[in-house]
Design a protein around this motif. Structure first.
Motif, PDB file in Angstrom:
ATOM      1  N   ILE A   1       0.860  -1.182   0.000  1.00 19.37           N
ATOM      2  CA  ILE A   1       0.000   0.000   0.000  1.00 19.37           C
ATOM      3  C   ILE A   1       0.899   1.236   0.000  1.00 19.37           C
ATOM      4  O   ILE A   1       1.891   1.296   0.723  1.00 19.37           O
ATOM      5  N   SER A   2       0.547   2.217  -0.819  1.00 19.78           N
ATOM      6  CA  SER A   2       1.323   3.462  -0.915  1.00 19.78           C
ATOM      7  C   SER A   2       0.748   4.526   0.016  1.00 19.78           C
ATOM      8  O   SER A   2      -0.455   4.565   0.261  1.00 19.78           O
ATOM      9  N   HIS A   3       1.635   5.404   0.475  1.00 16.66           N
ATOM     10  CA  HIS A   3       1.180   6.524   1.306  1.00 16.66           C
ATOM     11  C   HIS A   3       0.410   7.499   0.429  1.00 16.66           C
ATOM     12  O   HIS A   3       0.844   7.861  -0.657  1.00 16.66           O
ATOM     13  N   GLY A   4      -0.751   7.894   0.906  1.00 13.70           N
ATOM     14  CA  GLY A   4      -1.580   8.833   0.164  1.00 13.70           C
ATOM     15  C   GLY A   4      -1.673  10.152   0.911  1.00 13.70           C
ATOM     16  O   GLY A   4      -0.832  10.500   1.726  1.00 13.70           O
ATOM     17  N   THR A   5      -2.733  10.866   0.634  1.00 14.23           N
ATOM     18  CA  THR A   5      -2.948  12.162   1.273  1.00 14.23           C
ATOM     19  C   THR A   5      -4.251  12.140   2.052  1.00 14.23           C
ATOM     20  O   THR A   5      -5.096  11.262   1.852  1.00 14.23           O
ATOM     21  N   GLY A   6      -4.407  13.081   2.932  1.00 14.22           N
ATOM     22  CA  GLY A   6      -5.648  13.222   3.681  1.00 14.22           C
ATOM     23  C   GLY A   6      -5.938  12.065   4.613  1.00 14.22           C
ATOM     24  O   GLY A   6      -7.100  11.744   4.851  1.00 14.22           O
ATOM     25  N   GLY A   7      -4.909  11.443   5.147  1.00 16.43           N
ATOM     26  CA  GLY A   7      -5.116  10.350   6.086  1.00 16.43           C
ATOM     27  C   GLY A   7      -5.499   9.030   5.447  1.00 16.43           C
ATOM     28  O   GLY A   7      -5.966   8.126   6.123  1.00 16.43           O
ATOM     29  N   HIS A   8      -5.319   8.949   4.123  1.00 13.98           N
ATOM     30  CA  HIS A   8      -5.654   7.713   3.417  1.00 13.98           C
ATOM     31  C   HIS A   8      -4.440   7.211   2.641  1.00 13.98           C
ATOM     32  O   HIS A   8      -3.682   7.991   2.094  1.00 13.98           O
ATOM     33  N   ASN A   9      -4.300   5.892   2.627  1.00 15.43           N
ATOM     34  CA  ASN A   9      -3.292   5.234   1.808  1.00 15.43           C
ATOM     35  C   ASN A   9      -4.023   4.458   0.726  1.00 15.43           C
ATOM     36  O   ASN A   9      -5.213   4.162   0.859  1.00 15.43           O
ATOM     37  N   LEU A  10      -3.321   4.147  -0.362  1.00 13.86           N
ATOM     38  CA  LEU A  10      -3.999   3.433  -1.438  1.00 13.86           C
ATOM     39  C   LEU A  10      -3.106   2.393  -2.071  1.00 13.86           C
ATOM     40  O   LEU A  10      -1.891   2.459  -2.001  1.00 13.86           O
ATOM     41  N   CYS A  11      -3.773   1.448  -2.704  1.00  8.18           N
ATOM     42  CA  CYS A  11      -3.064   0.393  -3.420  1.00  8.18           C
ATOM     43  C   CYS A  11      -2.809   0.875  -4.841  1.00  8.18           C
ATOM     44  O   CYS A  11      -3.759   1.255  -5.534  1.00  8.18           O
ATOM     45  N   PRO A  12      -1.555   0.860  -5.292  1.00 15.20           N
ATOM     46  CA  PRO A  12      -1.266   1.318  -6.653  1.00 15.20           C
ATOM     47  C   PRO A  12      -1.802   0.368  -7.732  1.00 15.20           C
ATOM     48  O   PRO A  12      -1.934   0.762  -8.883  1.00 15.20           O
TER      49      PRO A  12
END
Length: 148
Positions: A112-123
Motif C-alpha cells: 500500500i502506498s502513502h496517500g494524502t488526507g489520512g488515506h493510503n492506497l493500493c497502486p
C-alpha cells in the motif's frame, strides 16, 4: 467437446469399423460408402475432442506454472491486525503492509502506498485504506513465531 466426448467418438468409430468388417458382399456400395462416411465423421470428432483436451491441459499446466512462480516470489510475512507486512532481512516488519484485496483476489503482494488526507492506497487495485489502520502499532514488538 471434452475428453469424455472424444473417447465416446473413438468408441463410435471403433464400432463402425467393426460393422464394416462384418459386412457381407451382398451390401450395396451405397451402404458401404455411408458407413465409411460415418467412420470419418466419428474419427474427426474424436480428433477435435482430443485437440481441445490437449489445449485445456496446456492451459492448466501454464496456470500451475504461474502459481508456482507466484508462490516462490512471495516474501515471508507477519500478520498484524488485518494486514500482512513483509519481513525485512533484519527480521523486522516492512512498512507499509500488503494490500489485502490484491493478496486475496490475485495472490499478489502489492504494498500500500502513502496517500494524502489520512488515506493510503493500493497502486494496483486502487483500494483506499485508512492510514492509521495500515500503520504498525507504536512500540510494536515481533512475536517469537513468525508466519509466511
Amino acid at each position: 467437446m471434452d475428453i469424455v466426448g472424444g473417447l465416446a467418438a473413438v468408441g463410435q468409430a471403433l464400432e463402425i469399423a467393426k460393422q464394416l468388417r462384418e459386412f457381407e458382399k451382398s451390401f450395396a456400395d451405397a451402404e458401404f460408402k455411408l458407413k465409411i462416411a460415418e467412420l470419418y465423421s466419428a474419427l474427426s470428432d474424436a480428433k477435435m475432442a482430443l485437440a481441445d483436451a490437449r489445449e485445456a491441459i496446456q492451459e492448466r499446466d501454464a496456470e500451475i506454472k504461474r502459481l508456482k512462480v507466484l508462490s516462490v516470489r512471495k516474501v515471508k510475512t507477519i500478520r498484524v491486525r488485518q494486514y500482512n507486512y513483509g519481513i525485512n532481512p533484519d527480521g523486522k516488519p516492512a512498512s507499509p503492509p500488503f494490500c489485502p484485496t490484491c493478496e486475496q483476489t490475485r495472490g499478489l503482494q502489492i504494498q500500500i502506498s502513502h496517500g494524502t488526507g489520512g488515506h493510503n492506497l493500493c497502486p494496483s487495485c486502487k483500494g483506499i485504506y485508512n492510514a492509521r489502520d495500515t500503520a504498525l502499532p507504536v512500540g510494536f514488538q515481533m512475536p517469537d513465531n513468525e508466519t509466511g
